[in-house]
Write an enzyme that holds these catalytic residues in place. Structure first.
Site, PDB file in Angstrom:
ATOM      1  N   GLU A  18      -8.632   3.137  -7.107  1.00  0.00           N
ATOM      2  CA  GLU A  18      -7.577   2.879  -6.122  1.00  0.00           C
ATOM      3  C   GLU A  18      -6.325   3.692  -6.459  1.00  0.00           C
ATOM      4  O   GLU A  18      -5.921   3.771  -7.609  1.00  0.00           O
ATOM      5  CB  GLU A  18      -7.256   1.378  -6.127  1.00  0.00           C
ATOM      6  CG  GLU A  18      -6.177   0.993  -5.135  1.00  0.00           C
ATOM      7  CD  GLU A  18      -6.035  -0.519  -5.012  1.00  0.00           C
ATOM      8  OE1 GLU A  18      -7.074  -1.224  -4.911  1.00  0.00           O
ATOM      9  OE2 GLU A  18      -4.892  -0.983  -5.025  1.00  0.00           O
ATOM     10  N   ASP A 110       1.118  -9.217   2.683  1.00  0.00           N
ATOM     11  CA  ASP A 110       1.961 -10.336   2.252  1.00  0.00           C
ATOM     12  C   ASP A 110       2.887 -10.769   3.365  1.00  0.00           C
ATOM     13  O   ASP A 110       3.366  -9.958   4.149  1.00  0.00           O
ATOM     14  CB  ASP A 110       2.742  -9.938   0.992  1.00  0.00           C
ATOM     15  CG  ASP A 110       1.823  -9.918  -0.222  1.00  0.00           C
ATOM     16  OD1 ASP A 110       1.105 -10.925  -0.420  1.00  0.00           O
ATOM     17  OD2 ASP A 110       1.814  -8.912  -0.941  1.00  0.00           O
ATOM     18  N   PHE A 213       4.066  -7.024 -11.818  1.00  0.00           N
ATOM     19  CA  PHE A 213       2.885  -7.126 -10.941  1.00  0.00           C
ATOM     20  C   PHE A 213       2.258  -8.515 -11.032  1.00  0.00           C
ATOM     21  O   PHE A 213       1.910  -9.127 -10.033  1.00  0.00           O
ATOM     22  CB  PHE A 213       1.792  -6.133 -11.365  1.00  0.00           C
ATOM     23  CG  PHE A 213       2.063  -4.700 -11.019  1.00  0.00           C
ATOM     24  CD1 PHE A 213       3.018  -4.335 -10.075  1.00  0.00           C
ATOM     25  CD2 PHE A 213       1.326  -3.696 -11.628  1.00  0.00           C
ATOM     26  CE1 PHE A 213       3.243  -3.006  -9.764  1.00  0.00           C
ATOM     27  CE2 PHE A 213       1.538  -2.368 -11.321  1.00  0.00           C
ATOM     28  CZ  PHE A 213       2.502  -2.022 -10.397  1.00  0.00           C
TER      29      PHE A 213
HETATM   30  P1  FAD Z   1      -6.482 -13.647   3.425  1.00  0.00           P
HETATM   31  O1  FAD Z   1      -7.877 -13.511   3.021  1.00  0.00           O
HETATM   32  O2  FAD Z   1      -6.178 -13.771   4.886  1.00  0.00           O
HETATM   33  O3  FAD Z   1      -5.882 -14.894   2.647  1.00  0.00           O
HETATM   34  C1  FAD Z   1      -4.475 -15.117   2.626  1.00  0.00           C
HETATM   35  C2  FAD Z   1      -4.192 -16.592   2.321  1.00  0.00           C
HETATM   36  O4  FAD Z   1      -4.503 -17.379   3.462  1.00  0.00           O
HETATM   37  C3  FAD Z   1      -5.026 -17.169   1.173  1.00  0.00           C
HETATM   38  O5  FAD Z   1      -4.215 -18.083   0.500  1.00  0.00           O
HETATM   39  C4  FAD Z   1      -6.175 -17.866   1.886  1.00  0.00           C
HETATM   40  O6  FAD Z   1      -6.699 -18.916   1.107  1.00  0.00           O
HETATM   41  C5  FAD Z   1      -5.481 -18.364   3.129  1.00  0.00           C
HETATM   42  N1  FAD Z   1      -6.335 -18.448   4.312  1.00  0.00           N
HETATM   43  C6  FAD Z   1      -7.257 -17.556   4.732  1.00  0.00           C
HETATM   44  N2  FAD Z   1      -7.812 -17.952   5.899  1.00  0.00           N
HETATM   45  C7  FAD Z   1      -7.202 -19.117   6.229  1.00  0.00           C
HETATM   46  C8  FAD Z   1      -7.311 -20.013   7.337  1.00  0.00           C
HETATM   47  N3  FAD Z   1      -8.155 -19.773   8.358  1.00  0.00           N
HETATM   48  N4  FAD Z   1      -6.528 -21.124   7.348  1.00  0.00           N
HETATM   49  C9  FAD Z   1      -5.640 -21.362   6.355  1.00  0.00           C
HETATM   50  N5  FAD Z   1      -5.508 -20.548   5.290  1.00  0.00           N
HETATM   51  C10 FAD Z   1      -6.262 -19.444   5.231  1.00  0.00           C
HETATM   52  N6  FAD Z   1      -1.340  -5.733   0.070  1.00  0.00           N
HETATM   53  C11 FAD Z   1      -0.753  -4.738   0.797  1.00  0.00           C
HETATM   54  O7  FAD Z   1       0.266  -4.967   1.446  1.00  0.00           O
HETATM   55  N7  FAD Z   1      -1.275  -3.466   0.797  1.00  0.00           N
HETATM   56  C12 FAD Z   1      -2.396  -3.144   0.130  1.00  0.00           C
HETATM   57  O8  FAD Z   1      -2.839  -1.980   0.172  1.00  0.00           O
HETATM   58  C13 FAD Z   1      -3.054  -4.172  -0.628  1.00  0.00           C
HETATM   59  N8  FAD Z   1      -4.196  -3.922  -1.307  1.00  0.00           N
HETATM   60  C14 FAD Z   1      -4.837  -4.937  -1.978  1.00  0.00           C
HETATM   61  C15 FAD Z   1      -6.049  -4.676  -2.610  1.00  0.00           C
HETATM   62  C16 FAD Z   1      -6.725  -5.682  -3.300  1.00  0.00           C
HETATM   63  C17 FAD Z   1      -8.066  -5.373  -3.923  1.00  0.00           C
HETATM   64  C18 FAD Z   1      -6.142  -6.979  -3.398  1.00  0.00           C
HETATM   65  C19 FAD Z   1      -6.822  -8.054  -4.199  1.00  0.00           C
HETATM   66  C20 FAD Z   1      -4.938  -7.236  -2.760  1.00  0.00           C
HETATM   67  C21 FAD Z   1      -4.274  -6.245  -2.031  1.00  0.00           C
HETATM   68  N9  FAD Z   1      -3.075  -6.495  -1.343  1.00  0.00           N
HETATM   69  C22 FAD Z   1      -2.473  -5.472  -0.632  1.00  0.00           C
HETATM   70  C23 FAD Z   1      -2.432  -7.819  -1.387  1.00  0.00           C
HETATM   71  C24 FAD Z   1      -2.805  -8.737  -0.194  1.00  0.00           C
HETATM   72  O9  FAD Z   1      -2.358  -8.178   1.011  1.00  0.00           O
HETATM   73  C25 FAD Z   1      -2.117 -10.071  -0.434  1.00  0.00           C
HETATM   74  O10 FAD Z   1      -2.657 -10.711  -1.564  1.00  0.00           O
HETATM   75  C26 FAD Z   1      -2.059 -11.020   0.742  1.00  0.00           C
HETATM   76  O11 FAD Z   1      -1.099 -12.027   0.476  1.00  0.00           O
HETATM   77  C27 FAD Z   1      -3.372 -11.720   1.071  1.00  0.00           C
HETATM   78  O12 FAD Z   1      -4.254 -10.836   1.626  1.00  0.00           O
HETATM   79  P2  FAD Z   1      -5.806 -11.254   1.879  1.00  0.00           P
HETATM   80  O13 FAD Z   1      -6.421 -10.107   2.553  1.00  0.00           O
HETATM   81  O14 FAD Z   1      -6.408 -11.767   0.646  1.00  0.00           O
HETATM   82  O15 FAD Z   1      -5.563 -12.453   2.931  1.00  0.00           O
END
Ligand code: FAD
Length: 284
Positions: A18, A110, A213
């Protein structure tokens, strides 16, 4: 165990790297030096972050385009959905697909400070992408639980929804407690997730940056890690050696536990990731 057996097992390991979009010319040079060195390891894909500290989508896409043009690598942009509406996301998906980008790391992103309810979750984005085209999709997973999750079980179900919507693999947030990853992998299997839960490995070369981080990402920094980096604030060389050694120990255990895919948070540097891959048997 026989040496032959362990060597043949080593051969099956897949890695991905990455990167983030650089903001200055010197950062850009560092990035390209790293890509050139790491591409010799034939990663299954490389990914480029977007948003948060990574800037606009154009910046991400430009790096992806350059990687496609300058290397033969499969390049996957990260795409977040929290900052766009459905129509925009569909257009982005079409544009990516038509420009040959068929792999995406699909994320929610986020929450902006002050807001509490997102318009979309990552599972909605996965569904939308799959409606547009047959993308290869990676999603995020959290061995130590996402900060907003109601419970560990709810977070696991959220991951299951993303996989059911068509994600091909999950990449974990970085971690240092290997046991927490292994337990998480078991729990994923127990609720019926069959795809790989790829550990995200963060080789640490700057402990103070790591603390920021980790705090932001809700990741535990064990005391032993703190002790390892104590007294090295002004000693980058030793920090690199210590950081590499820690990650090498981690991947060794993970590999022994059957992990075949590893994702590296390179922070646009190649040295540590390259050395760690070498010890895994991933070589030019
Ligand atoms: P989700 O899977 O949607 O989950 C978010 C939260 O909502 C979780 O607490 C989950 O339990 C909850 N949730 C999910 N579905 C529901 C539902 N239906 N009802 C109620 N609650 C629910 N961020 C960036 O801005 N740019 C990046 O390039 C980036 N790259 C990343 C790469 C990796 C490998 C990882 C692990 C994280 C990355 N992030 C990045 C961070 C990420 O965007 C944040 O952690 C964000 O807060 C959550 O994203 P997610 O896709 O896990 O969200």
């Amino acid at each position: 165990e026989s040496l032959n057996q362990s060597v043949s097992e080593l051969k099956k390991i897949n890695v991905s790297f990455e990167f983030f979009p650089p903001t200055t010319e010197s950062m850009e040079n560092t990035l390209w030096d790293s890509i050139e060195r790491l591409q010799t390891l034939k990663p299954s894909f490389v990914s480029v972050t977007y948003g948060a500290n990574s800037g606009t989508r154009d910046r991400t896409h430009n790096v992806i385009k350059s990687i496609q043009e300058r290397t033969g690598l499969v390049a996957a942009p990260h795409l977040t959905c929290i900052d766009a509406n459905e129509q925009e996301l569909r257009q982005i998906a079409k544009d990516y697909w038509n420009s040959g980008v068929k792999n995406i790391v699909a994320l929610r992103g986020d929450l902006p400070s002050g807001s509490s309810k997102p318009n979309m979750y990552a599972s909605d984005l996965v569904e939308l992408l799959k409606q547009e085209a047959d993308f290869d999709i990676s999603v995020a997973a959290y061995p130590e639980v996402h900060s907003e999750a109601k419970s560990a079980q709810a977070d696991l179900q959220a991951l299951k929804r993303k996989m059911d919507a068509g994600a091909n693999r999950a990449i974990t947030q970085f971690f240092f407690d290997v046991e927490s990853y292994l337990r998480f992998r078991d729990r994923c299997a127990a609720i019926g997730i069959e795809s790989e839960i790829v550990p995200g490995i963060l080789p640490v070369s700057n402990y103070n940056t790591l603390l920021k981080f980790a705090n932001f990402a809700n990741v535990k920094v064990p005391n032993w890690l703190h002790q390892q980096f104590q007294g090295l604030d002004n000693d980058q060389n030793t920090r690199n050696l210590v950081g590499a050694s820690i990650a090498m120990d981690m991947v060794k255990v993970l590999s022994r536990e059957g992990v075949k895919d590893f994702h590296f948070y390179t922070l646009n540097r190649s040295e540590l990731s390259y050395a760690i891959c070498h010890t895994l048997g991933v070589r030019p």
